[in-house]
Scaffold this motif. Sequence first.
Motif, short mmCIF file in Angstrom:
data_model
loop_
_atom_site.label_atom_id
_atom_site.label_comp_id
_atom_site.label_asym_id
_atom_site.label_seq_id
_atom_site.Cartn_x
_atom_site.Cartn_y
_atom_site.Cartn_z
N ALA A 176 -4.48 -3.63 0.58
CA ALA A 176 -4.33 -2.32 1.23
C ALA A 176 -3.65 -1.31 0.32
O ALA A 176 -3.76 -0.10 0.54
N GLY A 177 -2.90 -1.78 -0.71
CA GLY A 177 -2.23 -0.86 -1.61
C GLY A 177 -0.91 -0.35 -1.05
O GLY A 177 -0.45 -0.76 0.02
N VAL A 178 -0.29 0.57 -1.78
CA VAL A 178 1.02 1.12 -1.38
C VAL A 178 0.82 2.18 -0.31
O VAL A 178 -0.10 2.99 -0.40
N ASN A 179 1.71 2.18 0.70
CA ASN A 179 1.68 3.28 1.67
C ASN A 179 3.10 3.75 1.96
O ASN A 179 4.08 3.25 1.39
N ALA A 180 3.24 4.73 2.84
CA ALA A 180 4.54 5.36 3.10
C ALA A 180 5.54 4.35 3.66
O ALA A 180 6.73 4.42 3.35
N HIS A 181 5.06 3.41 4.50
CA HIS A 181 5.97 2.41 5.07
C HIS A 181 6.60 1.56 3.98
O HIS A 181 7.78 1.20 4.05
N ALA A 214 -3.93 -6.22 -9.00
CA ALA A 214 -3.35 -6.27 -7.66
C ALA A 214 -1.94 -5.71 -7.63
O ALA A 214 -1.49 -5.19 -6.60
N THR A 215 -1.20 -5.81 -8.74
CA THR A 215 0.22 -5.42 -8.74
C THR A 215 0.49 -4.06 -9.36
O THR A 215 1.60 -3.57 -9.27
N ALA A 216 -0.52 -3.45 -9.95
CA ALA A 216 -0.28 -2.23 -10.75
C ALA A 216 0.36 -1.12 -9.94
O ALA A 216 1.33 -0.48 -10.39
N GLN A 240 9.53 -6.23 -11.32
CA GLN A 240 8.19 -6.75 -11.55
C GLN A 240 7.57 -7.31 -10.27
O GLN A 240 8.10 -8.23 -9.66
N PRO A 241 6.44 -6.76 -9.80
CA PRO A 241 5.78 -7.33 -8.62
C PRO A 241 5.18 -8.70 -8.95
O PRO A 241 4.65 -8.90 -10.05
N ARG A 242 5.25 -9.62 -8.01
CA ARG A 242 4.75 -10.98 -8.21
C ARG A 242 3.51 -11.20 -7.36
O ARG A 242 3.58 -11.16 -6.13
N PRO A 243 2.34 -11.42 -7.97
CA PRO A 243 1.12 -11.64 -7.18
C PRO A 243 1.13 -13.05 -6.56
O PRO A 243 1.40 -14.04 -7.24
N ILE A 244 0.83 -13.14 -5.27
CA ILE A 244 0.78 -14.43 -4.58
C ILE A 244 -0.36 -14.42 -3.57
O ILE A 244 -0.95 -13.37 -3.28
N SER A 245 -0.64 -15.58 -3.03
CA SER A 245 -1.55 -15.71 -1.89
C SER A 245 -0.90 -16.68 -0.91
O SER A 245 -0.89 -17.90 -1.15
N ALA A 246 -0.35 -16.15 0.17
CA ALA A 246 0.30 -17.02 1.16
C ALA A 246 -0.71 -17.94 1.83
O ALA A 246 -0.40 -19.09 2.16
#
Length: 472
Positions: free
Chosen positions: A96-101, A131-133, A142-148
Amino acid sequence: MPFKPVVALVGRPNVGKSTLFNRLTRSRAALVADFSGLTRDRHYGEGRVGDYPFIAIDTGGFEPVAKDGILLEMARQTKQAIAESDVVIFLVDGRAGVNAHDHEIAALLRRSGQRRIILAVNKAEGMGMGATADFHELGLGQPRPISAAHGDGIVDLIELALRDLVEPEPEPAETDEFGDPDDADGESDTPPEGKFRALPADHRIKLAIVGRPNVGKSTLINTLLGEERVIAFDMPGTTRDAIEIEFERDGKRYTLIDTAGLRKRGKVFEAVEKFSVIKTLQAIEACNVVLLMLDAQTEISEQDAHIAGFVLETGRALVVAINKWDGLDADQRERIQREFERKLRFLSFARMHTISALKGAGVKALLKSVNAAHAAAFAKLSTPRLTRELQAAVEQQPPPRKGIFRPKMRYAHQGGQNPPLVIVHGNALDAVPDSYRRYLETRFRNAFDLGGTPLRIEFKSSHNPYAQDKDK
């Protein structure tokens, strides 16, 4: 007990916090669905990565700027989880990307003064580094990419979160099958005590609080704990999950289970609500004592009787609490008591209390009945005493004949606990009617003070070794 760091999972709705919680705790404790706002209360669970134990907290979708309503209560729960934690994992949605929330939550976390905040980009499977850019702009490192859902990157994420916080747990000493330390020769000095062993000193009473929606279950838990531990809101269906909370009072240890309200089957439409019902029924089966709450300001309904019937079928010890009693006059109180005796007379073994969960009236006596019901459910029934009571009951009122034969009862012994099971041995016991079974239940219950728990009686007829010869 070794120190266990607390890891709080925080993020806006539907980013996968409950999915990650279930993976960390290796359970299905949290409800998961493709539905935003499903989780509302804080949910605790124990997790482990290698030799490193920790406590995870699942939280509801975070709306930091919520002004009122259920969203405000959910935000308070999340803020409390942040305050309790050692590490916060801020979960965002990589698709979904970054949003205001996300920006609002990031700003609140920076102000919280936590020692460590880790940004985890969920749902990043198959997306590569792209995915983290966008999430670097949140300013949380640093954002960490994961898949729960698939487990990608989870171990590295938790090892990073727990770094410098925990020591590996020492390996436990080897024990024998009874949990006692082994001697050098591999044998224990203490022989087993028999089929029904005493409960351990640290045994917790698992107490499930059940009832229809909006009868005050969450309010009662908050009153017992003295804090707003779960959301109590004037809206039916506020609680959706079964929330377990450890609690201690007067030297007794409890695990309180707040459950979703059970409505009539025909009124359960949403899939989420169906899962909530399943979790509630599972909580009833897994607990030691059930507290059935009724609403004094509405009549006792058919649904209340259905819930009570299910508790009786599972054999769980039971205490009944009629809530909101303080708002009734004398005539209304008398009417409710008559209704209870008429519609729920099959619960005559259970103690009934009138309480006000909001004001705390009657709560102390309620816990005393819970303790007594638990003790009765796990009572040890002596075989000689059971047999004497059986013989006295038969002498006072023999079982009725069937044809030319009268059932003959020889002796009785205990066959199980929670609920207590009494096995009666004799001849021709298949002919014993239900009315006589109820008569024996009453005799045993009164003799052993088994108030608050169902009692099961099983008849076993002796085998006739000459039956085959007779047939020939």
